[in-house]
Design an enzyme around this catalytic site. Structure first.
Site, PDB file in Angstrom:
ATOM      1  N   ARG A  88       0.840  -1.210   0.000  1.00 56.93           N
ATOM      2  CA  ARG A  88       0.000   0.000   0.000  1.00 56.93           C
ATOM      3  C   ARG A  88       0.864   1.245   0.000  1.00 56.93           C
ATOM      4  O   ARG A  88       0.476   2.284   0.563  1.00 56.93           O
ATOM      5  CB  ARG A  88      -0.891   0.004   1.226  1.00 56.93           C
ATOM      6  CG  ARG A  88      -0.130  -0.123   2.533  1.00 56.93           C
ATOM      7  CD  ARG A  88      -1.000   0.262   3.690  1.00 56.93           C
ATOM      8  NE  ARG A  88      -0.331  -0.048   4.948  1.00 56.93           N
ATOM      9  CZ  ARG A  88      -0.803   0.316   6.126  1.00 56.93           C
ATOM     10  NH1 ARG A  88      -1.934   0.990   6.185  1.00 56.93           N
ATOM     11  NH2 ARG A  88      -0.170   0.010   7.225  1.00 56.93           N
ATOM     12  N   LYS A 108       2.512   6.260   1.889  1.00 54.67           N
ATOM     13  CA  LYS A 108       1.919   5.086   2.524  1.00 54.67           C
ATOM     14  C   LYS A 108       0.408   5.267   2.546  1.00 54.67           C
ATOM     15  O   LYS A 108      -0.082   6.303   3.001  1.00 54.67           O
ATOM     16  CB  LYS A 108       2.468   4.990   3.951  1.00 54.67           C
ATOM     17  CG  LYS A 108       2.167   3.743   4.704  1.00 54.67           C
ATOM     18  CD  LYS A 108       3.237   3.601   5.794  1.00 54.67           C
ATOM     19  CE  LYS A 108       2.783   2.826   6.988  1.00 54.67           C
ATOM     20  NZ  LYS A 108       3.839   2.761   8.019  1.00 54.67           N
ATOM     21  N   ASP A 120      -6.214  -3.912   1.240  1.00 58.27           N
ATOM     22  CA  ASP A 120      -6.940  -2.965   0.382  1.00 58.27           C
ATOM     23  C   ASP A 120      -6.053  -1.837  -0.126  1.00 58.27           C
ATOM     24  O   ASP A 120      -6.503  -0.976  -0.876  1.00 58.27           O
ATOM     25  CB  ASP A 120      -8.152  -2.397   1.131  1.00 58.27           C
ATOM     26  CG  ASP A 120      -7.759  -1.654   2.407  1.00 58.27           C
ATOM     27  OD1 ASP A 120      -6.536  -1.468   2.638  1.00 58.27           O
ATOM     28  OD2 ASP A 120      -8.662  -1.265   3.164  1.00 58.27           O
ATOM     29  N   GLY A 121      -4.789  -1.823   0.308  1.00 56.34           N
ATOM     30  CA  GLY A 121      -3.858  -0.799  -0.178  1.00 56.34           C
ATOM     31  C   GLY A 121      -4.026   0.562   0.479  1.00 56.34           C
ATOM     32  O   GLY A 121      -3.385   1.526   0.083  1.00 56.34           O
ATOM     33  N   ARG A 171       6.242  10.336   3.445  1.00 57.33           N
ATOM     34  CA  ARG A 171       7.339  10.060   4.358  1.00 57.33           C
ATOM     35  C   ARG A 171       8.667  10.283   3.644  1.00 57.33           C
ATOM     36  O   ARG A 171       8.799   9.990   2.452  1.00 57.33           O
ATOM     37  CB  ARG A 171       7.178   8.608   4.791  1.00 57.33           C
ATOM     38  CG  ARG A 171       8.298   8.007   5.539  1.00 57.33           C
ATOM     39  CD  ARG A 171       7.821   6.776   6.247  1.00 57.33           C
ATOM     40  NE  ARG A 171       7.995   5.576   5.433  1.00 57.33           N
ATOM     41  CZ  ARG A 171       7.660   4.354   5.851  1.00 57.33           C
ATOM     42  NH1 ARG A 171       7.091   4.182   7.015  1.00 57.33           N
ATOM     43  NH2 ARG A 171       7.876   3.310   5.082  1.00 57.33           N
ATOM     44  N   ARG A 178      15.801  -2.180   3.392  1.00 56.49           N
ATOM     45  CA  ARG A 178      15.556  -2.876   4.653  1.00 56.49           C
ATOM     46  C   ARG A 178      16.363  -4.162   4.686  1.00 56.49           C
ATOM     47  O   ARG A 178      16.838  -4.634   3.639  1.00 56.49           O
ATOM     48  CB  ARG A 178      14.061  -3.263   4.736  1.00 56.49           C
ATOM     49  CG  ARG A 178      13.127  -2.118   4.472  1.00 56.49           C
ATOM     50  CD  ARG A 178      11.858  -2.610   3.756  1.00 56.49           C
ATOM     51  NE  ARG A 178      11.038  -1.483   3.303  1.00 56.49           N
ATOM     52  CZ  ARG A 178      10.054  -0.954   4.013  1.00 56.49           C
ATOM     53  NH1 ARG A 178       9.715  -1.475   5.155  1.00 56.49           N
ATOM     54  NH2 ARG A 178       9.382   0.083   3.559  1.00 56.49           N
ATOM     55  N   ASP A 247      11.562  -6.735   7.827  1.00 57.82           N
ATOM     56  CA  ASP A 247      11.175  -5.771   6.790  1.00 57.82           C
ATOM     57  C   ASP A 247      10.980  -4.376   7.386  1.00 57.82           C
ATOM     58  O   ASP A 247      10.793  -3.412   6.644  1.00 57.82           O
ATOM     59  CB  ASP A 247       9.905  -6.216   6.061  1.00 57.82           C
ATOM     60  CG  ASP A 247       8.769  -6.531   7.012  1.00 57.82           C
ATOM     61  OD1 ASP A 247       8.976  -7.369   7.915  1.00 57.82           O
ATOM     62  OD2 ASP A 247       7.694  -5.944   6.873  1.00 57.82           O
ATOM     63  N   ASP A 257       8.705   2.635  10.045  1.00 50.07           N
ATOM     64  CA  ASP A 257       7.418   1.954  10.177  1.00 50.07           C
ATOM     65  C   ASP A 257       6.862   1.979  11.595  1.00 50.07           C
ATOM     66  O   ASP A 257       6.928   1.008  12.341  1.00 50.07           O
ATOM     67  CB  ASP A 257       7.506   0.510   9.652  1.00 50.07           C
ATOM     68  CG  ASP A 257       7.176   0.466   8.170  1.00 50.07           C
ATOM     69  OD1 ASP A 257       6.893   1.551   7.594  1.00 50.07           O
ATOM     70  OD2 ASP A 257       7.194  -0.620   7.576  1.00 50.07           O
TER      71      ASP A 257
HETATM   72  P1  AMP Z   1       3.637  -3.337   7.973  1.00 46.59           P
HETATM   73  O1  AMP Z   1       3.014  -4.137   9.066  1.00 46.59           O
HETATM   74  O2  AMP Z   1       2.987  -1.995   7.764  1.00 46.59           O
HETATM   75  O3  AMP Z   1       5.113  -3.240   8.099  1.00 46.59           O
HETATM   76  O4  AMP Z   1       3.327  -4.126   6.634  1.00 46.59           O
HETATM   77  C1  AMP Z   1       3.706  -5.445   6.399  1.00 46.59           C
HETATM   78  C2  AMP Z   1       3.345  -5.828   4.980  1.00 46.59           C
HETATM   79  O5  AMP Z   1       1.926  -5.806   4.794  1.00 46.59           O
HETATM   80  C3  AMP Z   1       3.921  -4.926   3.908  1.00 46.59           C
HETATM   81  O6  AMP Z   1       4.217  -5.736   2.819  1.00 46.59           O
HETATM   82  C4  AMP Z   1       2.768  -3.981   3.624  1.00 46.59           C
HETATM   83  O7  AMP Z   1       2.856  -3.409   2.344  1.00 46.59           O
HETATM   84  C5  AMP Z   1       1.567  -4.917   3.730  1.00 46.59           C
HETATM   85  N1  AMP Z   1       0.338  -4.206   4.094  1.00 46.59           N
HETATM   86  C6  AMP Z   1       0.012  -3.714   5.293  1.00 46.59           C
HETATM   87  N2  AMP Z   1      -1.217  -3.149   5.264  1.00 46.59           N
HETATM   88  C7  AMP Z   1      -1.681  -3.272   4.001  1.00 46.59           C
HETATM   89  C8  AMP Z   1      -2.890  -2.885   3.334  1.00 46.59           C
HETATM   90  N3  AMP Z   1      -3.885  -2.260   3.953  1.00 46.59           N
HETATM   91  N4  AMP Z   1      -2.993  -3.202   2.019  1.00 46.59           N
HETATM   92  C9  AMP Z   1      -2.015  -3.827   1.381  1.00 46.59           C
HETATM   93  N5  AMP Z   1      -0.871  -4.219   1.941  1.00 46.59           N
HETATM   94  C10 AMP Z   1      -0.688  -3.962   3.244  1.00 46.59           C
HETATM   95 MG    MG Z   2       6.593  -2.377   7.242  1.00 46.38          MG
END
Ligand code: AMP
Ligand code: MG
Length: 460
Positions: A88, A108, A120-121, A171, A178, A247, A257
């Site tokens: 996303r 983001k 849902d992105g 951001r 990473r 990550d 993050d």
């Molecule tokens: P994060 O927990 O934000 O570090 O995200 C972990 C992974 O989940 C990353 O690959 C993000 O891009 C993906 N991700 C988190 N939330 C969403 C969302 N609402 N839609 C699509 N991908 C997501």
């Molecule tokens: Mg992340």
């Protein structure tokens, strides 16, 4: 406006999918860091204009650039995912700021990408505003971090447990490389890609490594050192990241993050606030060993660059990884020396002993971590400790220069997000060391009982 490049996409096309942000019905700037905009060379007025807002949501990238979704892998809570990536988010590109440093502009919540899987992105206003506030505070506290330029509301609702207003966070970072980026490159089996990624990382973050006769090991050691220093700073200020997945650990050494992160109130090393961390893997006191564990995953990913002979490569990696413990201890001890107001040259063993006794005392009495350090002589009722501390000749005046008065305490962040009024909180945290009238409540510990049931939630 600074001119943009697409260096990551050009040098590492295998890890970049050209993509565009969603078209949102009614995008508008909710908050924008004017001082940061100036530092970066952006005209804040332009950023607030219709064109600026289209750039900040990714629907119209700056001319000459292609935004990309970056590929990466990662260990999440210890389990390996070979393909995470920006589900996303988008890297708009790199630009040179007014000090001559290369920075990433990254969005983001800008819509689904090919890495979105079931997501849902999108992102909701609350968590993006949370990242905005906490990253701003971390910067003011002198802790390396990605920065938040703006939060833009989209006019589109986001479905979570309830319907929430959507937002995009703009951001800025030294880069978005990473540990998971190296894991991804390694997993492709393409040594040339791994090498290009390492060269890219050296050029952007650790150019001194290029001078070494073993540049990739030197790069790894520089990441180890940067992360040891970073995590020591988190521990010293009482910060809990909450999701230290590989990550979410940068090669640059910046904090990245901000999800279910929080600051300690009462000093208790087992503190976990994150609702998704039921096992306590990322508890406050576990952060140094988790960082070490993550760096071991980076070492594994980089092995083919250390030596053609795998056994030799492992030996070298182990030797370099072993630098983490001493580097962390040194950074923590020096930080504690300053927090306790002790003179330069104080014996490290003495610093550790007096600090550890204080922390045990704080834990037993359930003292508030932040305010206790700032006001040490008046908060501690253990005469023996006070005598031993005074015998080390502390500079009482320096305590207030080193120990912050205002941090984004959990109850204050929640209140600001609920009421939508973040201005006063921002005023307090932007200058965390200077006591100012009218901001008394921003220095007070959490109300009794608040911490016991407090949980932070991931932005997803
Ligand atoms: P994060 O927990 O934000 O570090 O995200 C972990 C992974 O989940 C990353 O690959 C993000 O891009 C993906 N991700 C988190 N939330 C969403 C969302 N609402 N839609 C699509 N991908 C997501
Ligand atoms: Mg992340």
């Amino acid at each position: 406006m600074p001119s943009f490049d697409s260096r990551f996409a050009r040098e590492l096309p295998e890890m970049a999918i050209p993509w565009k942000g969603a078209d949102f019905p009614d995008p508008a700037v909710l908050v924008l860091d004017d001082a940061l905009a100036a530092e970066l060379g952006f005209d804040a007025e332009w950023l607030r204009s219709a064109d600026g807002v289209r750039m900040l949501t990714g629907s119209e990238p700056p001319s000459g650039t292609t935004a990309v979704a970056q590929a990466y892998a990662g260990h999440q809570f210890g389990g390996y995912s070979p393909r995470l990536g920006d589900g996303r988010a988008l890297l708009v590109g790199e630009f040179t700021d007014t000090s001559g440093n290369l920075r990433d502009l990254h969005l983001k919540g800008s819509g689904k990408t090919p890495f979105a899987r079931a997501g849902d992105g999108l992102a909701a206003v609350g968590p993006m505003l949370r990242e905005y506030v906490v990253s701003r505070a971390m910067h003011a506290l002198g802790i390396p971090t990605t920065r938040s330029l703006a939060v833009v509301t989209t006019g589109r609702m986001v479905r979570r447990e309830e319907n929430l207003p959507g937002a995009v966070l703009a951001r800025v970072a030294a880069s978005h490389l990473r540990v998971g980026s190296f894991q991804y490159a390694r997993a492709t089996g393409d040594r040339d890609l791994l090498k290009r990624l390492a060269d890219h990382a050296i050029a952007r973050h650790h150019p001194a490594a290029a001078e070494s006769d073993r540049p990739y090991r030197r790069l790894f050691e520089m990441v180890v050192a940067a992360q040891a220093e970073l995590v020591a700073k988190w521990m010293l200020v009482g910060f809990i990241h909450g999701v230290m997945n590989t990550d979410n650990m940068t090669i640059s050494g910046e904090t990245i993050d901000y999800g279910p992160c929080a600051f300690l109130d009462v000093f208790e090393p087992s503190t976990v606030y994150s609702s998704i961390d039921s096992g306590g893997r990322y508890a406050y006191g576990n952060q140094p060993p988790v960082a070490h564990w993550n760096l071991a995953r980076l070492a594994e990913a980089m092995l083919p660059l250390f030596d053609d002979d795998e056994e030799k490569a492992v030996e070298q990696a182990t030797e370099s990884l072993n630098l983490f413990g001493p580097a962390y201890d040194e950074a923590w001890t020096e930080g504690m020396r300053l927090k306790l107001g002790l003179p330069a040259g104080t014996d490290n063993g003495n610093i550790r002993k007096i600090a550890e006794r204080l922390l045990i005392h704080m834990r037993d009495r359930r003292l508030d971590y932040t305010s206790t350090f700032r006001d040490l002589p008046h908060r501690i009722d253990d005469e023996d400790w006070l005598d031993d501390w005074r015998a080390l000749d502390p500079d009482i005046e320096s305590l207030k220069r080193i120990n912050p008065m205002y941090i984004p305490r959990n109850h204050l962040v929640e209140e600001a997000l609920e009421t939508g009024d973040i201005d006063q909180l921002i005023t307090a945290i932007d200058d965390p060391f200077t006591e100012r009238p009218g901001l008394e409540r921003f220095a007070e510990p959490a109300p009794e009982g608040f911490g016991a049931c407090y949980q932070t939630f991931c932005g997803t």
